[in-house]
Design an enzyme around this catalytic site. Structure first.
Site, mmCIF file in Angstrom:
data_model
loop_
_atom_site.group_PDB
_atom_site.id
_atom_site.type_symbol
_atom_site.label_atom_id
_atom_site.label_comp_id
_atom_site.label_asym_id
_atom_site.label_seq_id
_atom_site.Cartn_x
_atom_site.Cartn_y
_atom_site.Cartn_z
ATOM 1 N N ASP A 253 -22.233 -27.643 -2.222
ATOM 2 C CA ASP A 253 -22.996 -26.510 -1.841
ATOM 3 C C ASP A 253 -23.748 -25.943 -3.356
ATOM 4 O O ASP A 253 -25.151 -25.938 -3.381
ATOM 5 C CB ASP A 253 -22.845 -25.208 -1.448
ATOM 6 C CG ASP A 253 -22.132 -25.393 0.157
ATOM 7 O OD1 ASP A 253 -22.170 -26.632 0.597
ATOM 8 O OD2 ASP A 253 -21.930 -24.472 0.624
ATOM 9 N N GLU B 35 -9.280 -22.336 -0.743
ATOM 10 C CA GLU B 35 -10.444 -23.278 -0.452
ATOM 11 C C GLU B 35 -10.650 -23.978 -1.766
ATOM 12 O O GLU B 35 -11.048 -25.124 -1.731
ATOM 13 C CB GLU B 35 -11.783 -22.084 -0.322
ATOM 14 C CG GLU B 35 -12.960 -22.977 0.154
ATOM 15 C CD GLU B 35 -14.234 -22.006 0.476
ATOM 16 O OE1 GLU B 35 -14.020 -20.774 0.056
ATOM 17 O OE2 GLU B 35 -15.457 -22.475 0.730
#
Ligand code: DGY
Length: 436
Positions: free
Chosen positions: A169, A401
């Site tokens: 991202d 994550e």
């Protein structure tokens, strides 16, 4: 190999399972994400094939009338995430799903190779092949969508129009594109930074860029043709294209297993040959010795090293000579004794930030792909190191994550960042322990 870590990973997956699909993690990502779902299904396939199949079936159920599969499917209402369905407005596209609200952008197309992985893992091959038969045409249709709508110059490489489509991202690679844009200052309430420290997430100004690109797509009712013409972000991404190629290879193999389907197999092979040739001609950077992104809007290569640069190994794209060179670059720049493989961005760059999302931390999904790619080429020692590092990160910190790539940060077990109890980290740990 079944140990405590393995059992904890199973627990993470079971806890993140909602009726028919999985969330990547609570609060931060409370819906179904495209590439997360695929990778999660690989984990479930080892101990609950029914859930693995349902995960994929639900994802494919959200497919649009033109073959497109969205990056987020908003199954429920939630006020813990921004931007939600009211911002994305997928209904603006005439062929959007009437059943599910979603975004109007996609994510790396993992579904094809996930079906093959599920088949590899299955202990009841004929039952699994039946499921694959029920799903495979939808995946084929998705590839048809990509090659017919995301390749305006008919090159064999598809574009992404948003950084969220890349999966990586806030990679520093996009900074060059942000420099070409001047979006308005949006007023909005971030939710991600109420769950995770702001130093680990993208900045407000980056979000302005993200929202602005969506607004431009919305003004054009998410028309691919118009997006290709007007989106300030238009990139041929090596990770995205490598995963499409990897998935195409799997579709060919699976259709051959199923039998018949000669026309589809021939079409897949045509796309595949063209894609691999274009990938090698256009995205390989001779001076860097790796593959790089290409900015289609501004017609220039984005010459940076990232974990995406090595992802073509997973899809069997480089020849042996290039593969040798890539692994050397990986080990020289990303693989020193003081660091865990494989940082998401060039650790020697001034843009490197080992805490901030895709600007440096190690990600389990990329490591899993690189591990499999390295093994495929016979780089067994490096593959072994990739696996050891990946398992150690989760053993020391939990199922986060992403993780700090610097070993010195791992003394207190707090070098995992972003969301905790993160589904694909758990899912791919299971696969690494089973298959490594
Ligand atoms: C987010 O909200 O950061 C997601 O990763 C977008 O896909």
């Amino acid at each position: 190999m079944k140990n405590d870590l393995y059992n904890k990973a199973k627990e993470v997956l079971v806890n993140n399972w909602k009726e028919g699909f999985s969330i990547p993690c609570a609060k931060l990502y409370p819906f179904q994400w495209f590439w997360d779902s695929g990778l999660i299904a690989i984990g479930f396939a080892h101990f609950d094939m029914e859930k693995a199949e349902q995960e994929i079936a639900t994802l494919l159920d959200a497919q649009w009338g033109n073959g497109f599969i969205p990056h987020i499917i908003f199954h429920t209402e939630s006020d813990t995430y921004f931007p939600g369905p009211d911002f994305h407005r997928s209904d603006l596209h005439p062929q959007a799903s009437k059943k599910y609200r979603s975004t109007g952008m996609t994510q790396p197309p993992v579904t094809g190779f996930v079906l093959e992985e599920i088949y590899r893992i299955s202990k009841d091959k004929s039952a699994t092949l039946k499921f694959i038969e029920s799903a495979i045409d939808k995946v084929y249709f998705n590839h048809e969508y990509f090659y017919n709508n995301r390749d305006p110059k008919n090159e064999g490489l598809v574009y992404i129009y948003h950084n969220w489509e890349s999966g990586t991202d806030n990679s520093p690679i996009w900074d060059d594109i942000w420099d070409t844009m001047n979006p308005p200052e949006y007023t909005f309430e971030r939710r991600d930074t109420t769950h995770v420290d702001a130093s680990e997430r993208p900045s407000k100004r980056e979000y302005d860029h993200y929202l602005h690109i969506i607004d431009i797509a919305k003004e054009n009712n998410y028309s691919d043709e118009k997006i290709a013409e007007y989106s300030p972000f238009l990139v041929q991404d090596p990770l995205f294209n490598a995963l499409l190629i990897k998935s195409t290879e799997s579709l060919i193999k699976l259709y051959e297993l199923i039998g018949n389907n000669v026309e589809k197999i021939n079409q897949l092979k045509l796309w595949q040959n063209k894609a691999i040739t274009a990938f090698n001609d256009k995205l390989y950077d001779e001076a860097l010795g790796v593959y790089v992104h290409y900015d289609l809007r501004n017609e220039k290569p984005l010459r940076f090293l990232s974990s995406s640069s090595f992802s073509p190994l997973f899809a069997n794209i480089p020849n042996k000579e290039r593969a040798d060179r890539m692994v050397k670059v990986m080990m020289d720049k990303f693989g020193g004794d003081h660091q865990y493989l494989c940082a998401s961005f060039d650790p020697e760059s001034e843009r490197f930030n080992p805490k901030k999302y895709w600007r440096g931390p190690v990600w389990v999904n990329l490591n899993w792909m690189l591990f499999n790619g390295l093994k495929q080429y016979g780089f067994n020692k490096v593959a072994h190191r990739m696996k050891q590092d990946t398992v150690a990160l989760m053993e020391n910190n939990g199922f986060y994550e992403y993780f700090d790539s610097r070993k010195e940060m791992h003394k207190n077990g707090d070098a995992g960042y972003g969301g905790n109890n993160f589904s694909w980290s758990a899912a791919l740990l299971i696969d690494l322990l089973e298959n490594g």
